[in-house]
Each structure stands twice: as structure tokens, then as C-alpha cells.
Design a protein around this motif. Structure first.
Motif, PDB file in Angstrom:
ATOM      1  N   GLU A  78       0.842  -1.196   0.000  1.00 20.35           N
ATOM      2  CA  GLU A  78       0.000   0.000   0.000  1.00 20.35           C
ATOM      3  C   GLU A  78       0.871   1.238   0.000  1.00 20.35           C
ATOM      4  O   GLU A  78       1.848   1.333   0.739  1.00 20.35           O
ATOM      5  CB  GLU A  78      -0.890   0.022   1.245  1.00 20.35           C
ATOM      6  N   ASN A 456      -6.654  -1.733  -1.364  1.00 22.39           N
ATOM      7  CA  ASN A 456      -6.799  -0.314  -1.038  1.00 22.39           C
ATOM      8  C   ASN A 456      -6.981   0.454  -2.337  1.00 22.39           C
ATOM      9  O   ASN A 456      -6.074   0.519  -3.168  1.00 22.39           O
ATOM     10  CB  ASN A 456      -5.566   0.207  -0.284  1.00 22.39           C
ATOM     11  N   SER A 463      -5.103   1.058   5.367  1.00 19.83           N
ATOM     12  CA  SER A 463      -6.499   0.690   5.611  1.00 19.83           C
ATOM     13  C   SER A 463      -6.782  -0.773   5.288  1.00 19.83           C
ATOM     14  O   SER A 463      -7.549  -1.444   5.987  1.00 19.83           O
ATOM     15  CB  SER A 463      -7.430   1.590   4.793  1.00 19.83           C
ATOM     16  N   ALA A 464      -6.187  -1.284   4.214  1.00 21.45           N
ATOM     17  CA  ALA A 464      -6.431  -2.674   3.836  1.00 21.45           C
ATOM     18  C   ALA A 464      -5.896  -3.629   4.903  1.00 21.45           C
ATOM     19  O   ALA A 464      -6.548  -4.607   5.271  1.00 21.45           O
ATOM     20  CB  ALA A 464      -5.806  -2.966   2.475  1.00 21.45           C
ATOM     21  N   ASN A 485      -2.510  -2.380  -3.196  1.00 15.92           N
ATOM     22  CA  ASN A 485      -3.269  -1.326  -3.850  1.00 15.92           C
ATOM     23  C   ASN A 485      -4.015  -1.829  -5.071  1.00 15.92           C
ATOM     24  O   ASN A 485      -3.524  -2.706  -5.804  1.00 15.92           O
ATOM     25  CB  ASN A 485      -2.342  -0.190  -4.296  1.00 15.92           C
TER      26      ASN A 485
END
Length: 571
Positions: A78, A456, A463-464, A485
Motif C-alpha cells: 500500500e 486499497n 487501511s487494507a 493497492n
């Protein structure tokens, strides 16, 4: 005078050669049989860039947003999305120009440009484009809600503008309207942002005129209008400042200066305004009798610029007058005598394209045409004018600036983010809405049976991974994987699944607090073990693991709102 009276065929007024085609709603070039072949091309149709049909093949290259079933880059860590830059600021080249304008007038023309589009060779290149990097989207989507930032600058250009703006100004953000157009095109909201609003100006990556790039440092507690022009800030900085104030990301911008008001109102033969008292303002030189009057040119500019003729002589009262003026211009633009007059439309196209600066994402005529056709669908009665709710700056003894009203403004911003109308609208898509709601109805699998891959797609960094840990450790979703991502950022969180995984999707939607609109029936993907897995992509709206993504269903009441279909007398 007719063509024979002019003496030469090439002296014919171009406007006289354009005829409204009732089948297409557009003006087409029609030459007399005896006339020599014109160098002005006809509007293209079919699978050309200016007239691509919906069934035409999509252009090559990566799509701006991830679509259901689209493959993503697996295993990538990410990280914040990188900046993408194009060339230096430039004039748009080889454009077949659209009936358009910029600044505070742009909203009206794109919202009411129902008379078709003029494709005139000598207007090519009039539209100026500016590279604002990742502050704007790289393209326009016809199937989504969108936010257009309209900027009117106080830069003095042309004759007769000495009474307006600051002498020597690089062009500050003097008039600012964030235009939100709903996804279903039933309504639009035009949110005015006061120039004297105190806010934090964020850091602004900016490309200078010589092609070099630099980051202009942000400054706290500054007037909003300094987000443009000050320290070489570009419109991209104003877009970032709008996000700072409202939490709403503008997708594109349009900008013009004072001359746009004068030239455009003259092109349409004047705009009707109404005042509740006799006006004689020595500072703006505006003189109007009580009641209705028609203004154009210098007088129109004086009307929208005066602060001393109305209300408390402040910027907030001037904003109300400008909104009333825009509504009146919208009605004039949609009237039959404008839309059926090739001569007026030709003059308007000349004035509008010379006044306009836009970002590169909408700098092509075909893209502007697509945007205008979408805006054309919005009824004037459902175009709402609002102003950001504000209060006087409590730090000032002499009140000159304002700050956001934290008790009223957040609800307004959230309604716009949630695509909620500020007017009563007839729902065009009741069947579709029922179908979306039905996605949440049915059986649920157990949490342990949910196989999900998490990406993400624009949420905060980490966040993921945070969601993966929350699902596994607190919700019992042990078959979850975090795959980095997504290929492209998404505005909204999505959950993609195949029909035989609907029970898993409904269970995960319950755990995550996802609305039916987030669920995207279609295809799944194979997880690391080669088993089918539903796909959860965390968009920019993601607020954190376990925080429901609820959508407001009704907009708040806002003082002073108005709609484009009604005339209000300024007082």
C-alpha cells in the motif's frame, strides 16, 4: 446584408451557414450549391473522437477507475497514489469548439446549453488548458456524479475593468462555485464558497510557466481567495483548498476573468435582473430603477460585482446577487430566441471559448460535449444555489472575514458527498433502486465461510491491512487476504462477487456496514489458493474498519437557498 451584397462568397457570416438539424439537435454547416467548398469541417459523427457512439470501442490505455472484474496488481504494498503530470500549460489544439464559457458564467452555459454545438474552424484553439497534475481527474465519466469547480478571477484584462479587482493582481479566486451534478442527472447543487472565508491553504504541487515543478508551501488561516495567484498558485491549488474546506474533491475546473461577464451577456442580447429598490452605486457605477431591467456588458459586470448596493454591503450579499443573476442567465440561455438563433450562438461561442481555461482532463471538445450533454439533462427547477454556511470570524473585532459554521456546514457537505438533492426530485430509476436494495436481501453465509481479497483503492494508507486484521481477529473472517493497492483509485468502496457468492457478500456487507450500492454483482477472482474470492476495494469514502458507510437520505435545510427556475429581486 446577403452574400451577394458582401461581394465575396468567403465574406458570408459563418453564423448564417449553420442550420439546426431537428433529428440530432445540433447545428450543421449547410452551403448553397453555388458556393465554393468551405474549409470549415462538418461535425463528425460515428466512431470519430468528436462523435463516438456508446457502442464504439473504448480508447486504448488504462481506465481512470477500476471496473467490476478488472484485474488488479497483486501483492503490491500500500502506498499513496503517485502524481501524474502532462506537459506545460498550453492552448488546446485542433479543437472543434463547444458552446461554453468559464468563471462564474461557466455553470450557466453548461447547464443550459440545450441548443447544440458549433463546430467552426476558426474557433479552434481558443480554449486554454492548464496542467494541474493529480488535482484533477484525467478524464470525464458520463456515468458518475461529478464535481466541477468554477472560478472567476479578479485579474484585470481588457478595457474598462479598472473599477474591479486588485490592481496588478495575478488573479485571485474571487468567485468560486462548486457545482455538483447528481449521478442520475435529476438535480445539481451550486455551492458558493466566500472569497473571504478563512481556511488553511494546503501544500500545492504546481507546474510553472517555464515547465518546471515546485511545491508551494501551504499557509494556515488565510483567505480562500489567496489559493489562486498568491505565490504562483494555480487552479489546482484552489481545487485542493476546496477539498480542505469541504471534504469534497473537485473533479475538474473552469476559470475566466471579468471580461467573460461582459462579452457573454452582450452575446445573448442582455440578461433580465430584478432589484427591490432604486440602485445608484457610485463605486461600481451601477444605476438601475426598482423592478426589472435588462443588463449586458459593462452594466452586467457592475451588477455582479457591486457590494455596496445590496444588503449589508458585504461579500455574502454579493454572492446572493450573483446566484440570482446566474439563474436568470440560465433561463435566458434555455429560451427559444437564444437556442434557435445561429447568429447568437455563433457570437456566444466566440466569446465563451476565448474566456475559458480548463484542466487537461476536459480540454478536448469531445469531452466538453459529453459534459454539456449530461448537464443538459438537469431541470432548472432542480438546480439549487447554496452558500457554505459561515459565521463571522470570532478572532476579529472589525468583522471582515468569515469561518465555516461547524454546526451547519458539515451536513451540507455530507449531503453533496452522498449525492442527495436539495430539491424534491422525481426518481427516474425506481426499478434500479429497488434492485440495489434487493442485493442485501437473502441468506447469509457464516463469517468463517467468507473468502475475500482486500485492496486499497484510495483509502488512507494502511487501511487494507487494518481491515484484514479486524475481520480476522474480531469478526471471524479467517479466509481474508490483503493484496495491496488497486490498479486505480475509487471514490466509493465496492464489493464485487459472482452470483454463487451472494450469501458471502451479504454477510461481509453486514459486517462492514456497506450499503446496497457498494455491492457489484458480476465476477469474482481466484485467491492465493486458487479458490474463488469476493473482492473488497476500499475507496476514498472508507472511514475505518467497523465504521458503517451510511448515506444520508435527506438534505438539510439551508438558509438563503434558491433555484435556477425562479427570479428573485435583489435587495
Amino acid at each position: 446584408m446577403d452574400a451577394q451584397g458582401r461581394g465575396r462568397a468567403d465574406d458570408i457570416d459563418p453564423a448564417d451557414q449553420w442550420v439546426l438539424n431537428p433529428d440530432t439537435g445540433e447545428y450543421e454547416l449547410r452551403l448553397a450549391p453555388s458556393s465554393p467548398q468551405s474549409s470549415v469541417p462538418r461535425p463528425r459523427t460515428g466512431n470519430t473522437p468528436a462523435g463516438r457512439s456508446r457502442s464504439a470501442p473504448a480508447p486504448k490505455g488504462p481506465a481512470p477507475d477500476a471496473l467490476p472484474g478488472q484485474r488488479r496488481r497483486r501483492g503490491a504494498p500500500e502506498e499513496p497514489p503517485g502524481r501524474r503530470r502532462g506537459g506545460r500549460p498550453k492552448k488546446g489544439k485542433a479543437k472543434k469548439v463547444l458552446l461554453w464559457t468559464g468563471g462564474s458564467m461557466a455553470f450557466v452555459l453548461v447547464a443550459a446549453a440545450g441548443g447544440g454545438y458549433l463546430y467552426l474552424k476558426h474557433l479552434e484553439g481558443n480554449i486554454t488548458t492548464t496542467d494541474v497534475g493529480d488535482a484533477a481527474k484525467s478524464s470525464f465519466s458520463k456515468d458518475e456524479a461529478f464535481n466541477l469547480l468554477i472560478i472567476g478571477t479578479d485579474k484585470r484584462t481588457g478595457a474598462g475593468n479598472k473599477g474591479y479587482g486588485d490592481k496588478g493582481s495575478a488573479g485571485h479566486a474571487d468567485t468560486n462555485i462548486l457545482l455538483h451534478v447528481s449521478k442520475d442527472r435529476t438535480n445539481a447543487t451550486a455551492l458558493s464558497i466566500p472569497r473571504d472565508l478563512i481556511t488553511n491553504i494546503p501544500d500545492c504541487p504546481t507546474k510553472l510557466e517555464d515547465g518546471t515543478e515546485k511545491v508551494i508551501p501551504g499557509t494556515p488561516n488565510q483567505r480562500f481567495n489567496t489559493s489562486l495567484g498568491q505565490f504562483e498558485r494555480d487552479p489546482g491549488c484552489t481545487m485542493r483548498t476546496v477539498k480542505e474546506v469541504t471534504g469534497i474533491q473537485p473533479d475538474h475546473f473552469m476559470m475566466a476573468d471579468f471580461n467573460a461577464v461582459k462579452t457573454l451577456t452582450s452575446a445573448v442580447g442582455g440578461v433580465e435582473v430584478c432589484v427591490g429598490k432604486d440602485i445608484d452605486d457610485p463605486k461600481s457605477h451601477l444605476k438601475l430603477p426598482k423592478g426589472k431591467s435588462t443588463v449586458e456588458g459593462e452594466q452586467a459586470l457592475a451588477f455582479v460585482r457591486t457590494r455596496h448596493a445590496f444588503g449589508n454591503e458585504g461579500d455574502l450579499d454579493r454572492i446572493k446577487v450573483q446566484q440570482q443573476f446566474l439563474g436568470s442567465l440560465a433561463r435566458k440561455m434555455s429560451s427559444g430566441d437564444t437556442l434557435t438563433s445561429p447568429t447568437k450562438l455563433y457570437k456566444l461561442a466566440e466569446a465563451a471559448t476565448k474566456a475559458l481555461t480548463v484542466d487537461q482532463g476536459i480540454g478536448k471538445a469531445s469531452t466538453l460535449k459529453d459534459m454539456a450533454l449530461e448537464l443538459k439533462k438537469v431541470p432548472p427547477k432542480n438546480i439549487t444555489f447554496l452558500t457554505v454556511p459561515v459565521i463571522d470570524n470570532p478572532l476579529e473585532k472589525i468583522k471582515a472575514t468569515v469561518v465555516v459554521n461547524e454546526s451547519a456546514a458539515p451536513a451540507v457537505f455530507q449531503a453533496i458527498k452522498d449525492d442527495v438533492s436539495f430539491t424534491e426530485v422525481k426518481q427516474k430509476e425506481k426499478k434500479e433502486k429497488k434492485a440495489i436494495a434487493a442485493r442485501l436481501k437473502g441468506s447469509r453465509s457464516s463469517a468463517a465461510d467468507v473468502r475475500v481479497d482486500i485492496y486499497n483503492g484510495g483509502a488512507a494508507t494502511g487501511s487494507a491491512q487494518e481491515t484484514l486484521a479486524w475481520l480476522q481477529n474480531q469478526q471471524g473472517v479467517t479466509k481474508a487476504s490483503q493484496l495491496g493497492n488497486a490498479d486505480a483509485p475509487l471514490e466509493k468502496t465496492t464489493l464485487e462477487y459472482s452470483p454463487d457468492q451472494a450469501d458471502q457478500a451479504r454477510k461481509l456487507a453486514d459486517l462492514m456496514g456497506l450499503p446496497g450500492s457498494a455491492m457489484k454483482p458480476g465476477e469474482s477472482e481466484k485467491n492465493a489458493q486458487g479458490l474463488p474470492a469476493i473482492v473488497l476495494t476500499l475507496g476514498k469514502d472508507f472511514k475505518g474498519a467497523g465504521i458503517p458507510l451510511k448515506k444520508s437520505s435527506k438534505a438539510p435545510d439551508v438558509d438563503g437557498k434558491s433555484t435556477a427556475d425562479k427570479q428573485i429581486c435583489a435587495t
